[in-house]
Design a protein around this motif. Structure first.
Motif, PDB file in Angstrom:
ATOM      1  N   VAL A  30       0.837  -1.200   0.000  1.00  0.00           N
ATOM      2  CA  VAL A  30       0.000   0.000   0.000  1.00  0.00           C
ATOM      3  C   VAL A  30       0.874   1.252   0.000  1.00  0.00           C
ATOM      4  O   VAL A  30       0.753   2.113  -0.865  1.00  0.00           O
ATOM      5  N   ALA A  31       1.740   1.352   1.011  1.00  0.00           N
ATOM      6  CA  ALA A  31       2.572   2.550   1.169  1.00  0.00           C
ATOM      7  C   ALA A  31       3.566   2.282   2.289  1.00  0.00           C
ATOM      8  O   ALA A  31       3.420   1.330   3.050  1.00  0.00           O
ATOM      9  N   ASN A  32       4.542   3.162   2.412  1.00  0.00           N
ATOM     10  CA  ASN A  32       5.374   3.147   3.604  1.00  0.00           C
ATOM     11  C   ASN A  32       4.522   3.695   4.742  1.00  0.00           C
ATOM     12  O   ASN A  32       3.686   4.577   4.541  1.00  0.00           O
ATOM     13  N   PHE A  33       4.718   3.163   5.943  1.00  0.00           N
ATOM     14  CA  PHE A  33       3.883   3.542   7.091  1.00  0.00           C
ATOM     15  C   PHE A  33       3.834   5.061   7.269  1.00  0.00           C
ATOM     16  O   PHE A  33       2.772   5.645   7.459  1.00  0.00           O
ATOM     17  N   ALA A  34       4.986   5.722   7.179  1.00  0.00           N
ATOM     18  CA  ALA A  34       5.057   7.174   7.409  1.00  0.00           C
ATOM     19  C   ALA A  34       4.291   7.970   6.352  1.00  0.00           C
ATOM     20  O   ALA A  34       3.964   9.127   6.563  1.00  0.00           O
ATOM     21  N   GLU A  35       3.998   7.346   5.203  1.00  0.00           N
ATOM     22  CA  GLU A  35       3.273   8.029   4.131  1.00  0.00           C
ATOM     23  C   GLU A  35       1.758   8.001   4.334  1.00  0.00           C
ATOM     24  O   GLU A  35       1.022   8.618   3.563  1.00  0.00           O
ATOM     25  N   LEU A  36       1.300   7.282   5.343  1.00  0.00           N
ATOM     26  CA  LEU A  36      -0.142   7.206   5.623  1.00  0.00           C
ATOM     27  C   LEU A  36      -0.459   8.116   6.802  1.00  0.00           C
ATOM     28  O   LEU A  36      -0.215   7.764   7.950  1.00  0.00           O
ATOM     29  N   PRO A  37      -1.018   9.297   6.548  1.00  0.00           N
ATOM     30  CA  PRO A  37      -1.363  10.177   7.664  1.00  0.00           C
ATOM     31  C   PRO A  37      -2.511   9.587   8.475  1.00  0.00           C
ATOM     32  O   PRO A  37      -3.411   8.969   7.910  1.00  0.00           O
ATOM     33  N   PRO A  38      -2.484   9.756   9.789  1.00  0.00           N
ATOM     34  CA  PRO A  38      -3.577   9.238  10.616  1.00  0.00           C
ATOM     35  C   PRO A  38      -4.925   9.808  10.181  1.00  0.00           C
ATOM     36  O   PRO A  38      -5.037  10.986   9.867  1.00  0.00           O
ATOM     37  N   ARG A  39      -5.925   8.925  10.132  1.00  0.00           N
ATOM     38  CA  ARG A  39      -7.328   9.257   9.884  1.00  0.00           C
ATOM     39  C   ARG A  39      -7.606   9.793   8.476  1.00  0.00           C
ATOM     40  O   ARG A  39      -8.635  10.381   8.226  1.00  0.00           O
ATOM     41  N   ILE A  40      -6.675   9.553   7.544  1.00  0.00           N
ATOM     42  CA  ILE A  40      -6.886   9.922   6.139  1.00  0.00           C
ATOM     43  C   ILE A  40      -6.842   8.631   5.317  1.00  0.00           C
ATOM     44  O   ILE A  40      -5.880   7.878   5.395  1.00  0.00           O
ATOM     45  N   GLY A  41      -7.900   8.394   4.543  1.00  0.00           N
ATOM     46  CA  GLY A  41      -7.963   7.161   3.769  1.00  0.00           C
ATOM     47  C   GLY A  41      -7.109   7.202   2.518  1.00  0.00           C
ATOM     48  O   GLY A  41      -6.769   8.265   1.997  1.00  0.00           O
ATOM     49  N   ARG A  42      -6.766   6.010   2.057  1.00  0.00           N
ATOM     50  CA  ARG A  42      -6.067   5.856   0.781  1.00  0.00           C
ATOM     51  C   ARG A  42      -6.738   4.708   0.052  1.00  0.00           C
ATOM     52  O   ARG A  42      -6.958   3.658   0.628  1.00  0.00           O
ATOM     53  N   GLU A  43      -7.064   4.937  -1.214  1.00  0.00           N
ATOM     54  CA  GLU A  43      -7.694   3.876  -2.001  1.00  0.00           C
ATOM     55  C   GLU A  43      -6.659   3.161  -2.842  1.00  0.00           C
ATOM     56  O   GLU A  43      -5.807   3.803  -3.465  1.00  0.00           O
ATOM     57  N   ILE A  44      -6.726   1.823  -2.825  1.00  0.00           N
ATOM     58  CA  ILE A  44      -5.921   1.027  -3.741  1.00  0.00           C
ATOM     59  C   ILE A  44      -6.885   0.182  -4.554  1.00  0.00           C
ATOM     60  O   ILE A  44      -8.023  -0.057  -4.136  1.00  0.00           O
ATOM     61  N   VAL A  45      -6.456  -0.243  -5.721  1.00  0.00           N
ATOM     62  CA  VAL A  45      -7.269  -1.106  -6.568  1.00  0.00           C
ATOM     63  C   VAL A  45      -6.467  -2.360  -6.861  1.00  0.00           C
ATOM     64  O   VAL A  45      -5.325  -2.291  -7.331  1.00  0.00           O
ATOM     65  N   VAL A  46      -7.057  -3.520  -6.538  1.00  0.00           N
ATOM     66  CA  VAL A  46      -6.416  -4.806  -6.757  1.00  0.00           C
ATOM     67  C   VAL A  46      -7.344  -5.634  -7.628  1.00  0.00           C
ATOM     68  O   VAL A  46      -8.457  -5.953  -7.212  1.00  0.00           O
ATOM     69  N   ASP A  47      -6.899  -5.962  -8.819  1.00  0.00           N
ATOM     70  CA  ASP A  47      -7.723  -6.734  -9.768  1.00  0.00           C
ATOM     71  C   ASP A  47      -9.124  -6.139  -9.909  1.00  0.00           C
ATOM     72  O   ASP A  47     -10.124  -6.854  -9.874  1.00  0.00           O
ATOM     73  N   GLY A  48      -9.213  -4.821 -10.023  1.00  0.00           N
ATOM     74  CA  GLY A  48     -10.489  -4.145 -10.188  1.00  0.00           C
ATOM     75  C   GLY A  48     -11.274  -3.931  -8.912  1.00  0.00           C
ATOM     76  O   GLY A  48     -12.333  -3.325  -8.917  1.00  0.00           O
ATOM     77  N   LEU A  49     -10.761  -4.418  -7.798  1.00  0.00           N
ATOM     78  CA  LEU A  49     -11.433  -4.317  -6.502  1.00  0.00           C
ATOM     79  C   LEU A  49     -10.908  -3.090  -5.748  1.00  0.00           C
ATOM     80  O   LEU A  49      -9.703  -2.970  -5.516  1.00  0.00           O
ATOM     81  N   LYS A  50     -11.822  -2.174  -5.391  1.00  0.00           N
ATOM     82  CA  LYS A  50     -11.421  -0.982  -4.646  1.00  0.00           C
ATOM     83  C   LYS A  50     -11.357  -1.302  -3.158  1.00  0.00           C
ATOM     84  O   LYS A  50     -12.297  -1.852  -2.593  1.00  0.00           O
TER      85      LYS A  50
END
Length: 107
Positions: free
Chosen positions: A12-32
């Motif tokens: 997904v990301a490096n831990f430090a790149e994920l700010p607390p309480r802010i979502g990040r969307e990834i897509v895996v085989d068309g699945l959000k």
């Protein structure tokens, strides 16, 4: 005899790149999938579309262990994926893993 399904470990990301309480969307085989770092640094991942009108949950507001859908404010648990009453529905939940400061979702 049941079959064992091997899960895919998706970066997904490096831990430090994920700010607390802010979502990040990834897509895996068309699945959000919406990934969140909670204020206590736990990482949670749920299906990325609200079961109501398919709102993008990664863009929602996080409060405690819940995310509010940005479209109609459905309150979705980041623990079990259930929509809170009086609304109903649920989204999938996914296991997460943090290894050497890298965040993964098991799909």
């Amino acid at each position: 005899m049941g079959t064992t399904q091997v899960k895919q470990k998706v970066f997904v990301a490096n831990f430090a790149e994920l700010p607390p309480r802010i979502g990040r969307e990834i897509v895996v085989d068309g699945l959000k999938i919406a990934v969140f770092r909670l204020s206590d640094d736990r990482i949670k991942a749920i299906g990325g579309a609200c079961p109501h009108k398919q709102g993008p949950l990664a863009e929602g507001i996080v409060a405690g262990e819940y995310v509010f859908c940005p479209l109609h404010e459905y309150k979705v648990s980041l623990i079990d994926g259930k929509v809170q009453e009086p609304d109903d529905g649920c989204v999938a939940t996914y296991d997460t893993l943090v290894e050497e400061d890298k965040v993964y979702v098991l799909v």
